[in-house]
Design an enzyme around this catalytic site. Structure first.
Site, PDB file in Angstrom:
ATOM      1  N   HIS A  91       0.716  -1.214   0.077  1.00 42.34           N
ATOM      2  CA  HIS A  91       0.036  -0.115   0.068  1.00 42.34           C
ATOM      3  C   HIS A  91       0.985   1.088  -0.011  1.00 42.34           C
ATOM      4  O   HIS A  91       2.014   1.148   0.229  1.00 42.34           O
ATOM      5  CB  HIS A  91      -1.143  -0.141   1.285  1.00 42.34           C
ATOM      6  CG  HIS A  91      -0.399  -0.339   2.565  1.00 42.34           C
ATOM      7  ND1 HIS A  91       0.157  -1.471   2.952  1.00 42.34           N
ATOM      8  CD2 HIS A  91       0.021   0.547   3.555  1.00 42.34           C
ATOM      9  CE1 HIS A  91       0.748  -1.389   4.021  1.00 42.34           C
ATOM     10  NE2 HIS A  91       0.787  -0.104   4.355  1.00 42.34           N
ATOM     11  N   HIS A 100     -14.345 -31.848  29.947  1.00 41.09           N
ATOM     12  CA  HIS A 100     -12.856 -32.163  30.233  1.00 41.09           C
ATOM     13  C   HIS A 100     -12.832 -33.570  30.663  1.00 41.09           C
ATOM     14  O   HIS A 100     -13.686 -34.191  30.822  1.00 41.09           O
ATOM     15  CB  HIS A 100     -12.252 -31.125  31.163  1.00 41.09           C
ATOM     16  CG  HIS A 100     -12.982 -31.256  32.585  1.00 41.09           C
ATOM     17  ND1 HIS A 100     -12.427 -31.855  33.763  1.00 41.09           N
ATOM     18  CD2 HIS A 100     -13.794 -30.448  33.046  1.00 41.09           C
ATOM     19  CE1 HIS A 100     -12.912 -31.654  34.752  1.00 41.09           C
ATOM     20  NE2 HIS A 100     -14.089 -30.739  34.251  1.00 41.09           N
TER      21      HIS A 100
END
Length: 372
Positions: free
Chosen positions: A62, A299
């Site tokens: 750019h 878990h």
């Protein structure tokens, strides 16, 4: 919002070095009317200051700040180099995105680039695709107004504010609204559009059109809409008592199909509501959805207990977090790979003579937080 089309893309390009590639892209930006003569030099000067290579084969050249007066309007041009361009420091760029930014319209493009930088697979597909339409769909996917990710069912709370919070959280997560929208909606009193069916929206903070739906275990429905013009107004006008009753009972696939048909203006042939698990044919496949309430998700300990419950039954049991990819519900390691988090929906599918009993037991186990 800035969007890209075929005129903003050149596939299968070749260049001897990055300066040549940058000059090509700058010329295309000029050809499209985004910039004036001299912007190529500004892009090359910016590159000398610091590299614009980001990673995953993507560079975003750019101009310098001093060259902003050379920008007529915000725009981008994307060039694909399948063989790669040496971008220095041992890096190769395969996708080069030239940016001319006069305002903040390009921020959506930058957000998408950030996503691509975290997904090596998608970046690789962009570098290899030979079809412009496929490139656009990968780079800038078609936004879904009826997005399955915004549908939340079987929530445990009876509080309307909690249902609203679920909706705005999902809308914000997927880029449909901003903080202003969130704060404004949560401060409102929901509008009851039918018995046990409510609606919230906001006049501010809407980023793009989308509809979120939250439904609790008792069948209360909260709809929250975001729209930049009046995209969803035709859908809202069709939400009579009969449709709202369907919203309170349909399973997710049928619910999505119903909303898509209403949004598309199609005549509606509403399927019968899903039967209660207790009254279904015992030899059929049965499906259910449950919200995981364990603070740390599934878990090892709660996952082990869930598998123990599943193994008590002879039927086939499968789990999924997206209702698409299924794993064996009696295999602990497979279940742990899902990485189910607190508040996430766990989809359950059972097939066999004792499928109903299995789903009921799994649902009760999850409601009891699987022993935690």
């Amino acid at each position: 919002m800035l969007t890209i089309s075929e005129q903003n893309i050149a596939l299968n390009q070749q260049a001897i070095d990055k300066a040549t590639a940058i000059e090509f892209i700058a010329n295309q930006l000029k050809h499209l009317g985004y910039v004036q003569t001299g912007f190529a030099q500004a892009m090359l000067a910016r590159e000398k200051q610091t590299t614009t290579y980001l990673g995953n084969g993507i560079a975003i050249p750019h101009g310098t700040l001093a060259a902003r007066n050379l920008i007529n309007q915000t725009g981008v041009f994307i060039a694909q180099y399948p063989q790669g361009i040496d971008w220095g420091n041992g890096e190769k760029a395969f996708i080069i995105i030239g940016i001319a930014a006069q305002s903040d319209e390009h921020l959506a493009i930058l957000r998408r680039i950030t996503e691509l930088l975290s997904d090596e697979h998608l970046a690789k597909k962009l570098a290899e695709t030979t079809n412009v339409s496929d490139f656009i769909e990968i780079f800038q996917p078609t936004e879904k107004i009826i997005n399955p990710a915004l549908i939340s069912l079987h929530l445990p709370s009876q509080n309307l504010l909690t249902l609203t919070a679920e909706n705005v959280s999902q809308l914000q997560q997927y880029g449909y609204c901003n903080d202003q929208f969130l704060n404004n909606v949560l401060a409102q009193q929901p509008l009851e559009i039918a018995p046990n069916c409510y609606l919230t929206d906001s006049a501010i903070g809407n980023e793009k059109a989308g509809l979120a739906l939250a439904r609790n275990q008792q069948g209360t429905v909260m709809l929250t809409i975001s729209q930049t013009t009046s995209q969803l107004t035709p859908l809202l006008l069709r939400l009579d008592d009969h449709i709202c009753r369907q919203l309170q009972t349909l399973d997710k696939p049928e619910l999505i199909a119903l909303l898509e048909n209403i949004y598309a203006g199609k005549s509606i042939e509403i399927p019968p509501p899903a039967s209660n698990v207790e009254t279904q044919n015992e030899t059929a496949e049965h499906c259910a959805e449950f919200i995981i309430q364990n603070p740390h998700g599934l878990h090892a300990r709660p996952a082990t207990n869930l598998v123990k419950i599943a193994k008590k039954f002879s039927c086939t049991i499968q789990f999924s977090t997206n209702n698409v990819d299924w794993i064996n519900g009696k295999n602990l390691m497979k279940l742990l790979t899902l990485g189910v988090k607190a508040g996430q929906t766990l989809y359950v599918k059972a097939d066999g003579n004792d499928a109903i009993e299995a789903i009921n037991a799994i649902g009760q186990g999850i409601a009891d937080k699987l022993g935690e």
